[in-house]
Design an enzyme around this catalytic site. Structure first.
Site, PDB file in Angstrom:
ATOM      1  CD  GLN A   1      -2.684  -1.090   2.613  1.00 28.31           C
ATOM      2  OE1 GLN A   1      -2.671  -2.122   3.273  1.00 28.31           O
ATOM      3  NE2 GLN A   1      -3.323  -0.008   3.027  1.00 28.31           N
TER       4      GLN A   1
ATOM      5  CG  PHE B   1      -8.256  -5.776   3.812  1.00 23.07           C
ATOM      6  CD1 PHE B   1      -9.408  -5.144   3.386  1.00 23.07           C
ATOM      7  CD2 PHE B   1      -7.888  -6.965   3.195  1.00 23.07           C
ATOM      8  CE1 PHE B   1     -10.192  -5.683   2.372  1.00 23.07           C
ATOM      9  CE2 PHE B   1      -8.660  -7.516   2.183  1.00 23.07           C
ATOM     10  CZ  PHE B   1      -9.807  -6.880   1.775  1.00 23.07           C
TER      11      PHE B   1
ATOM     12  NE  ARG C   1      -7.644   6.937  11.797  1.00 22.67           N
ATOM     13  CZ  ARG C   1      -8.312   7.902  11.158  1.00 22.67           C
ATOM     14  NH1 ARG C   1      -9.570   8.149  11.447  1.00 22.67           N
ATOM     15  NH2 ARG C   1      -7.725   8.619  10.221  1.00 22.67           N
TER      16      ARG C   1
ATOM     17  CD  GLU D   1      -0.886   2.805   6.839  1.00 24.89           C
ATOM     18  OE1 GLU D   1      -2.035   2.385   7.016  1.00 24.89           O
ATOM     19  OE2 GLU D   1      -0.478   3.871   7.342  1.00 24.89           O
TER      20      GLU D   1
ATOM     21  CD  GLU E   1      -9.522   3.258   7.383  1.00 25.87           C
ATOM     22  OE1 GLU E   1      -9.427   4.436   7.009  1.00 25.87           O
ATOM     23  OE2 GLU E   1      -8.829   2.772   8.290  1.00 25.87           O
TER      24      GLU E   1
ATOM     25  NE  ARG F   1     -12.636  -1.832   4.762  1.00 29.18           N
ATOM     26  CZ  ARG F   1     -13.193  -2.531   3.786  1.00 29.18           C
ATOM     27  NH1 ARG F   1     -13.133  -3.837   3.782  1.00 29.18           N
ATOM     28  NH2 ARG F   1     -13.810  -1.921   2.790  1.00 29.18           N
TER      29      ARG F   1
HETATM   30  N1  MTE Z   1     -11.279  -2.742  -0.184  1.00 32.65           N
HETATM   31  C1  MTE Z   1     -10.707  -3.804  -0.797  1.00 32.65           C
HETATM   32  N2  MTE Z   1     -11.405  -4.468  -1.729  1.00 32.65           N
HETATM   33  N3  MTE Z   1      -9.434  -4.200  -0.483  1.00 32.65           N
HETATM   34  C2  MTE Z   1      -8.701  -3.559   0.482  1.00 32.65           C
HETATM   35  O1  MTE Z   1      -7.562  -3.942   0.751  1.00 32.65           O
HETATM   36  N4  MTE Z   1      -8.650  -1.727   2.151  1.00 32.65           N
HETATM   37  C3  MTE Z   1      -9.456  -0.887   3.017  1.00 32.65           C
HETATM   38  C4  MTE Z   1     -10.483  -0.112   2.198  1.00 32.65           C
HETATM   39  N5  MTE Z   1     -11.195  -0.978   1.320  1.00 32.65           N
HETATM   40  C5  MTE Z   1      -9.300  -2.438   1.150  1.00 32.65           C
HETATM   41  C6  MTE Z   1     -10.597  -2.057   0.756  1.00 32.65           C
HETATM   42  C7  MTE Z   1      -8.672   0.062   3.790  1.00 32.65           C
HETATM   43  S1  MTE Z   1      -7.938  -0.457   5.216  1.00 32.65           S
HETATM   44  C8  MTE Z   1      -8.547   1.374   3.417  1.00 32.65           C
HETATM   45  S2  MTE Z   1      -7.699   2.470   4.375  1.00 32.65           S
HETATM   46  C9  MTE Z   1      -9.151   1.872   2.179  1.00 32.65           C
HETATM   47  O2  MTE Z   1      -9.787   0.856   1.423  1.00 32.65           O
HETATM   48  C10 MTE Z   1      -8.056   2.514   1.334  1.00 32.65           C
HETATM   49  O3  MTE Z   1      -8.486   2.919   0.108  1.00 32.65           O
HETATM   50  P1  MTE Z   1      -9.217   4.331  -0.136  1.00 32.65           P
HETATM   51  O4  MTE Z   1      -8.415   5.366   0.552  1.00 32.65           O
HETATM   52  O5  MTE Z   1      -9.190   4.451  -1.610  1.00 32.65           O
HETATM   53  O6  MTE Z   1     -10.576   4.186   0.427  1.00 32.65           O
HETATM   54  N1  HPA Z   2      -5.007   6.120   9.177  1.00 36.95           N
HETATM   55  C1  HPA Z   2      -4.504   5.128   8.448  1.00 36.95           C
HETATM   56  N2  HPA Z   2      -3.239   4.943   8.266  1.00 36.95           N
HETATM   57  C2  HPA Z   2      -2.400   5.783   8.858  1.00 36.95           C
HETATM   58  C3  HPA Z   2      -2.851   6.839   9.635  1.00 36.95           C
HETATM   59  C4  HPA Z   2      -4.231   7.018   9.801  1.00 36.95           C
HETATM   60  O1  HPA Z   2      -4.696   7.933  10.472  1.00 36.95           O
HETATM   61  N3  HPA Z   2      -1.775   7.488  10.100  1.00 36.95           N
HETATM   62  C5  HPA Z   2      -0.707   6.817   9.624  1.00 36.95           C
HETATM   63  N4  HPA Z   2      -1.073   5.798   8.869  1.00 36.95           N
HETATM   64 MO1  MOS Z   3      -6.348   1.337   5.963  1.00 37.82          MO
HETATM   65  S1  MOS Z   3      -6.157   0.480   7.831  1.00 37.82           S
HETATM   66  O1  MOS Z   3      -5.936   2.931   6.600  1.00 37.82           O
HETATM   67  O2  MOS Z   3      -4.926   0.791   5.216  1.00 37.82           O
END
Ligand code: MTE
Ligand code: HPA
Ligand code: MOS
Length: 755
Positions: free
Chosen positions: A191, A222, A304, A226, A705, A336
């Site tokens: 990520q 998920f 958080r 990260e 999330e 997430r």
């Molecule tokens: N959806 C799918 N299909 N796969 C993933 O790995 N990660 C989740 C969410 N939805 C995820 C997902 C998490 S932890 C986050 S932070 C957000 O997607 C990140 O993407 P976005 O910022 O585009 O929403």
């Molecule tokens: N959310 C998700 N990922 C992160 C954050 C947060 O607030 N800060 C650092 N990594």
């Molecule tokens: Mo989502 S836990 O912020 O990758």
């Protein structure tokens, strides 16, 4: 618009790490990891492993040319253990061989002798022994000490939430390919491409500009990728750098489960005070976060938890303290919700406990305390709230009264099967809590044939980011989406990226894309204005055509692009976006950390089988604050997926470490994840379309999330169903609520007697 990946996904043509064609001569890596949770390494014997067929070399900490360090927030985690091991699964050596099988076979021949040291797995024990990752932090609003005297009822209790395995379908992995002049290209399932680049630069002691990280897409992250994708990238790069050969490592599922961190388990204490009107007057909470053996992202996750400790409620007097406790488990990481769900579970438990003590419905207490616009969060930000809108809409649209009557009627008519119902409001802040991380860039090229290439800092991991990015470009240029291609995420095209996380990536990268496209469009309009001797304000590009004063011209998009090229006008733009107005002062623990919040309410009903303890989720009916959704299909998918993931965490996913810190639930045979049968029989999602201003891309609020936390409703619906069977049941607030726990709660006396 359909998800642009649908076509290749369904045909099995989408490219993940394991689909990248291998360069001739590619070698394969596999990690030897610590069999014990804590100790001093006495000896490491690799001789037998070196003699195994196909083995090329075995790397240890001594082979690292730069820093043996992968800690991001705090430098407290070695890539390969040098003198001590701190958790079962901690990488110690890296075997490189001519095949994956050969590497894995050789790993089994490595012998290690370790002088054991005491193992801590429990966060409270770690806190007692002062084993903390960072000093504790406290968020405060009002004055709880004074407020207790105004409370008519004060209730105290403790809760626990277990961890959660990410179980991305694609395991962790990387593929490093040496380039000329000792540069390295790393394909990584991450990520955070920049995180992989930065970590590798540190480990190899070479500058970041010699490391290209490229990510096409992930089979899920998920949060688990990260920060924790970096180690594998750095290891492959280390081997590739030494051997001048491409090196790949794609983890086996059991390696992944054993060696990587998970959602943080928490243990917490609460004290809640209410007045006669059931208004919550004061709330004190202490969180013991099980961080594992190194900091990883724990300090940010802990933060958080504090931000979300009052969920969707306004409480005038709050004192929330959190400890990040160092234990001998794999370093736990982003998942997430990022600590938010753990904080929200405790306030929901406190409300449930108060309701039970006062003999009222928790729904009454929840409803009376919902956050209103103008209310202050414990961290100082003033709410622009949709909490009541979502709640009221859910209560009316789904007819809560009727649902409750149906549940009551069912329970009156059934002795050995009971239903339970619970409401779960959510409030989730959008932005990385670390303000500096809220920035992104996009690089947009218009080619001379009118086609468009977009690269951003964002990583596609199934959440539909690339589709939304493509929609932004198509909408600004007003051209056929088929002309646009979103490219891989690559640190040579877009630099210094934040990980794709915090649900903020469509906002951040979408807005950067918007800025880049607007800049190119402006230059194109200037070309058209000159051609048609018109004012630039009268020029419009609409549906692949140029319009002047609302009238269609014979200039197509292609013609416009070509004319601009002939005039030597730049058809490319690199844009930067950083959301305005966010800040946080950690010395005061006050500020305005979030660009906005996402709200919603879910009504969950479950049925339990009172003989077996098994259960089903009958329905989850949701009103969710999408702002103005730019892609309802994707957003519904995100809501459904997050909900089921949340239900899994709350009800069935039982991570088990033994006292020696060994993961017992180390495979899919011993770790139960939600499957199609555990999906609620009915999921209804109503879009609360808000017209209010928000800072989301095209006013389409972040969705990744927040809906996970609707899953908490399943826990409390089960709780209520148990109470319907046995009103005296003493149910611990200890998630997940597995069928075993349901059964124990239904018949506590009998079970004890049978023992
Ligand atoms: N959806 C799918 N299909 N796969 C993933 O790995 N990660 C989740 C969410 N939805 C995820 C997902 C998490 S932890 C986050 S932070 C957000 O997607 C990140 O993407 P976005 O910022 O585009 O929403
Ligand atoms: N959310 C998700 N990922 C992160 C954050 C947060 O607030 N800060 C650092 N990594
Ligand atoms: Mo989502 S836990 O912020 O990758």
């Amino acid at each position: 618009m359909m998800n642009i990946d649908s076509y290749t996904h369904v045909r099995g043509e989408s490219v993940y790490l394991d689909d990248i064609p291998l360069v001739n001569g590619t070698l394969f890596a596999s990690v030897f990891d610590s069999p014990v949770a804590h100790g001093k390494i006495k000896s490491l014997d690799i001789d037998a492993a070196m003699k195994m067929p196909g083995v090329v070399r075995i790397f240890t900490a001594a082979d690292i040319p730069g820093e043996n360090q992968i800690g991001g927030i705090i430098a407290d985690e070695e890539l390969l253990a040098s003198t001590h091991v701190h958790f079962c699964g901690m990488p110690v050596a890296l075997v490189v061989a001519t095949s994956d099988e050969a590497a894995k076979a050789a790993v089994k021949k490595i012998k290690i002798e370790i002088d054991p040291l005491p193992v801590i797995t429990d966060p409270r024990e770690a806190k007692e022994k002062n084993e903390l990752i960072i000093p504790p932090r406290t968020f405060q609003l009002g004055d709880t000490t004074a407020a207790w005297t105004q409370c008519d009822y004060i209730i105290e209790g403790s809760t626990a939430t277990n961890g959660q395995e990410h179980l991305y379908i694609e395991t962790q992995g990387a593929y490093a390919v040496p380039q000329e002049n000792s540069a390295i290209r790393i394909y990584s399932s991450t990520q955070g491409p920049t995180q992989v680049q930065r970590t590798t630069a540190r480990v190899l002691n070479i500058p970041m500009n010699f490391i290209e990280v490229d990510t096409t897409r992930l089979g899920g992250g998920f949060g688990g990728k990260e920060d924790q994708a970096s180690a594998w990238g750095a290891m492959c790069a280390l081997a590739a750098w030494h051997l001048k050969k491409p090196v790949k490592y794609s983890l086996h599922r059991m390696e992944d489960m054993r060696m990587t961190g998970k959602r943080h388990p928490y243990s917490s204490d609460f004290k809640i005070g209410l007045n006669k009107d059931y208004k919550i007057v004061a709330y004190e909470v202490t969180f013991f976060q099980n961080a594992g053996a190194a900091a990883d992202l724990s300090p940010a996750v802990m933060e958080r938890t504090l931000f979300h400790c009052t969920n969707s409620y306004f409480i005038p007097n709050v004192k929330a303290t959190a400890y990040s406790c160092k234990t001998n488990l794999p370093p736990n990481t982003a998942f997430r919700g990022f600590g938010g769900p753990q904080g929200m579970f405790v306030i929901e438990a406190a409300i449930a406990e108060a309701a039970a003590a006062l003999n009222v419905s928790p729904i009454l207490i929840q409803q009376k305390n919902l956050l209103k616009t103008g209310d202050e969060f414990p961290y100082g930000q003033i709410a622009q709230s949709e909490a009541n809108e979502c709640w009221d809409k859910a209560v009316n649209l789904y007819d809560l009264q009727k649902l409750q009557q149906e549940v009551d009627a069912y329970n009156n008519n059934n002795k050995l099967s009971k239903k339970g119902l619970a409401l779960m409001p959510i409030c989730f802040g959008i932005s990385f809590t670390k303000t500096l991380m809220n920035q992104a860039r996009a690089l947009v090229h218009v080619y001379t044939d009118g086609s468009v290439g977009v690269s951003t800092a964002g990583v596609e991991m199934g959440q539909g980011l690339n589709t939304k990015i493509l929609q932004v470009a198509a909408s600004i240029f007003s051209i056929n989406p088929e002309r646009i291609k979103v490219n891989t995420t690559n640190t040579y095209r877009v630099a210094n990226t934040s990980p794709t996380a915090a649900s903020a990536s469509s906002d951040l990268n979408g807005k950067a894309t918007e800025i880049a496209c607007v800049a190119i469009l402006q230059r194109l309009k200037e070309v058209a204005a000159e051609e048609f001797t018109a004012d630039i304000s009268s020029i419009e590009v609409k549906e692949d055509c140029v319009f002047v004063n609302g009238k269609q011209t014979d200039w197509s998009w292609n013609k416009l692009v070509q004319a601009a090229f002939v005039k030597r006008v730049s058809l490319s733009e690199h844009a930067h976006y950083a959301p305005p107005g966010i800040w946080f002062d950690t010395t005061k623990e006050k500020g305005h950390p979030f660009t906005y919040h996402v709200y919603g309410t879910a009504i969950t009903t479950v049925t339990i089988d009172c003989l077996r303890g098994i259960y089903e989720v009958d329905s989850v009916k949701i009103v969710h604050d999408f702002g103005k959704s730019m892609n309802p299909i994707i957003d519904i998918g995100q809501c459904e997926g997050a909900l089921v993931q949340g239900i899994g965490w709350m009800t069935m996913e039982e991570m088990l470490y033994d006292k020696e810190g060994k993961l017992k639930s180390n495979a899919l045979s011993t770790y139960k994840v939600p499957d199609i049968y555990s999906v609620p029989k009915e999921i209804t999602i109503h879009f609360l379309e808000t017209e209010k201003e928000n800072l989301a891309i095209f006013r389409s609020k972040a969705v990744g999330e927040p809906p996970l936390m609707y899953g908490i409703g399943a826990y409390f619906a089960l709780f209520n169903a148990i109470k319907a069977f046995n009103p005296a049941a003493n149910i611990p607030y200890d998630a997940p609520m597995t069928p075993e726990k349901v059964l124990m709660s239904l018949y506590p006396q009998t079970l004890k007697e049978n023992k």
